[in-house]
Design a protein around this motif. Structure first.
Motif, PDB file in Angstrom:
ATOM      1  N   ARG A 103       0.814  -1.216   0.000  1.00  0.00           N
ATOM      2  CA  ARG A 103       0.000   0.000   0.000  1.00  0.00           C
ATOM      3  C   ARG A 103       0.847   1.266   0.000  1.00  0.00           C
ATOM      4  N   ASN A 104       2.153   1.118   0.119  1.00  0.00           N
ATOM      5  CA  ASN A 104       3.053   2.267   0.046  1.00  0.00           C
ATOM      6  C   ASN A 104       4.239   1.910  -0.831  1.00  0.00           C
ATOM      7  N   ASP A 105       4.709   2.862  -1.643  1.00  0.00           N
ATOM      8  CA  ASP A 105       5.914   2.605  -2.402  1.00  0.00           C
ATOM      9  C   ASP A 105       7.126   3.009  -1.557  1.00  0.00           C
ATOM     10  N   THR A 106       8.314   2.849  -2.124  1.00  0.00           N
ATOM     11  CA  THR A 106       9.534   3.099  -1.345  1.00  0.00           C
ATOM     12  C   THR A 106       9.687   4.564  -0.963  1.00  0.00           C
ATOM     13  N   ASN A 107       9.012   5.465  -1.696  1.00  0.00           N
ATOM     14  CA  ASN A 107       9.049   6.884  -1.322  1.00  0.00           C
ATOM     15  C   ASN A 107       8.014   7.198  -0.253  1.00  0.00           C
ATOM     16  N   LEU A 108       6.781   6.694  -0.449  1.00  0.00           N
ATOM     17  CA  LEU A 108       5.715   6.992   0.505  1.00  0.00           C
ATOM     18  C   LEU A 108       5.999   6.392   1.883  1.00  0.00           C
ATOM     19  N   ILE A 109       6.743   5.279   1.914  1.00  0.00           N
ATOM     20  CA  ILE A 109       7.038   4.659   3.206  1.00  0.00           C
ATOM     21  C   ILE A 109       7.918   5.563   4.048  1.00  0.00           C
TER      22      ILE A 109
END
Length: 529
Positions: A103-109
């Motif tokens: 539910r999150n990409d490596t940036n959003l995490i």
């Protein structure tokens, strides 16, 4: 020296500009209709300025492209693919789930990856990625089976007594009241009782530190957004983590972490066992079951698609996993349940005929149980009650957009559309729920939208109040039980009466995380004979 500094700043600005805008031609290049991106915020400056609520924007964008299967947009520089087509949604959420696990990409995490207290939010189920998410999900899913939920009724009913007395005061005075102020107290107390092992008694004392800190957890200020979104700037997230800087309400997070840890320690030292969610989570931490395949609680499409077959790689977790899970139950459950009950009370006050029919169903359930509150199984066998709850969720959807991240390159079947690893896909729930293709007269409150016949006439993916697939809301059974018990208690004793204090037109508060009405929703209540 000054010239060199200026040149360096100009170079950094140019690098940042390129970093943000490098993907702005992505959707144009592959022939996907899109909303143009602008530096530095992407497609919607309103998300940064908080001048519009995100659910409103998702619905508005959906309507712009309502005849398309999908459309593109940008969040800062990140391309977002929004999918309208039901078959494509089915592939993302269930059929090809292993290509869209996260539910999150490596940036959003990075938004969650800060100091010590932010790590508790990074470990919550919605934030976890890949096999780590699967391990935690497989560990805690047994908590929410029907058998376990039966034991929660006594805790929810205990809080309902306070809810009943509160409504009694309003019935006696005849005064208008704001629905979410009342149902929010119920939601907080029932969740805290079940998930934290303590009843904050919001109805008796609104000034307790538990209530005060909970209110802060659910509030997002412009400064909160600035702290969080600053982590999308290159290297800022890493720097904040190194400096142990927390963006997600550290004072309040520490308070709730300490409450949960003290509860766990007390249980272990004394052997006290009320069999609430804390006890069930401790039990799940001890178990060595490797998957959910022995769960026989699957009865329909939603739960069948939600089922996760997974062999756990990690069999032991630290205490922080319980803390993070309890926190997300509070955050995910408090506002969603409080809002849903508030809108339901409001709509029932506007539609006395629907309210009367629902009261008849509830009265019959009480009569069958000799005038006593119905047992768990009887609560599950009230179709019109569930229809009213689902219709309230449809009209005012708390989670207006469901995010999935592509975990490996993927091409949608029978289309030219390809997404690459780490691409973000958005399912526009708030738009789909107001689409006349799936719901006739979509702006009208009509529980018949969730009759057996109506549900069979449309794709099951046209309703996303709890999500779909393995990433769907793990606490759906608990949330529905909480809402059903509350409404049964209230409607068996009282009738909602429309208040003239309600606004003629609903304006969604842009500062509300889940999209509540600005100024609130009001009702009166009358004691039944």
């Amino acid at each position: 020296m000054l010239l060199e500094i200026i040149l360096i700043l100009i170079a950094l600005c140019l690098v940042f500009y390129r970093y943000v805008t490098k993907n702005f031609d992505r959707w144009k290049d592959i022939g996907v209709p899109f909303i143009k991106g602008r530096f530095p915020y992407g497609s919607h400056v309103e998300l940064i300025s908080q001048s519009r609520q995100v659910n409103d924007l998702i619905r508005e964008d959906y309507d712009k492209f309502i005849n398309e299967d999908l459309h593109g947009s940008f969040f800062f520089g990140k391309p977002i693919l929004t999918i309208h087509n039901m078959e494509m949604i089915k592939h993302v959420m269930a059929k090809d789930f292993n290509s869209f696990v996260d539910r999150n990409d490596t940036n959003l995490i990075k938004l969650f990856d800060g100091g010590e207290y932010d790590q508790l939010w990074a470990k919550q189920l919605p934030s976890l990625l890949g096999d780590e998410w699967k391990d935690v999900r497989a560990t805690f899913s047994p908590i929410f089976t029907s058998g376990k939920m039966k034991g929660m009724v006594k805790f929810i009913r205990e809080v309902c007594e306070s809810l009943n007395m509160e409504f009694g005061k309003f019935a006696e005075s005849g005064k208008d009241f704001e629905l979410k102020e009342v149902f929010g107290k119920f939601s907080l107390d029932s969740l805290a009782t079940c998930a934290f092992g303590i009843n904050p008694q919001s109805f008796e004392d609104e000034s307790t530190i538990f209530v005060k800190y909970a209110a802060r957890i659910f509030t997002m200020t412009s400064m909160d957004n600035l702290k969080i979104f600053s982590r999308l700037i290159p290297f800022c997230a890493e720097l904040q983590k190194f400096l142990n800087l927390n963006a997600h309400k550290p004072k309040e997070t520490k308070f709730f972490r300490d409450v949960i840890r003290q509860t766990i320690q007390h249980r272990r030292e004394t052997g006290e066992r009320p069999n609430d969610l804390i006890d069930l989570m401790i039990d799940c931490m001890k178990t060595s079951k490797d998957s959910e395949e022995n769960n026989t609680d699957v009865v329909d499409q939603y739960e069948n698609d939600m089922k996760l077959e997974h062999i756990k790689k990690k069999l032991e977790f630290d205490e922080d996993i319980i803390v993070s899970t309890a926190l997300i139950l509070l955050v995910a459950g408090y506002d969603t349940t409080g809002m849903t009950l508030s809108f339901m009370g409001y709509y029932l006050s506007m539609h006395p005929d629907i309210q009367s029919r629902l009261q008849g169903e509830i009265d019959q359930a009480f009569e069958k149980n000799g005038g006593n509150f119905p047992e768990y199984q009887a609560i599950q066998e009230l179709p019109y009650l569930e229809m009213c709850i689902m219709e309230s969720l449809r009209l005012m959807t708390p989670i207006g957009g469901l995010i999935r991240v592509c975990t490996k390159d993927y091409k949608f079947p029978n289309t030219h559309v390809e997404v690459k690893k780490n691409d973000v896909v958005l399912i526009p729930a708030s738009g789909i729920h107001r689409d006349g293709k799936y719901y006739p007269n979509p702006n009208q409150f009509n529980p018949e939208n969730f009759s057996k016949e109506a549900k069979q006439s449309r794709s099951p993916y046209a309703f996303l109040g709890f999500g779909q697939g393995p990433r769907a809301c793990i606490g759906m059974r608990f949330a529905l039980l909480e809402a059903k018990v509350a409404m049964m208690m209230v409607l068996s004793n009282y009738t909602f009466v429309y208040s003239q204090k309600n606004p003629d037109k609903h304006v969604i508060d842009p500062h509300s995380q889940l999209g509540y009405v600005k100024g609130g929703l009001f009702s009166k209540i009358r004691k039944r004979n």
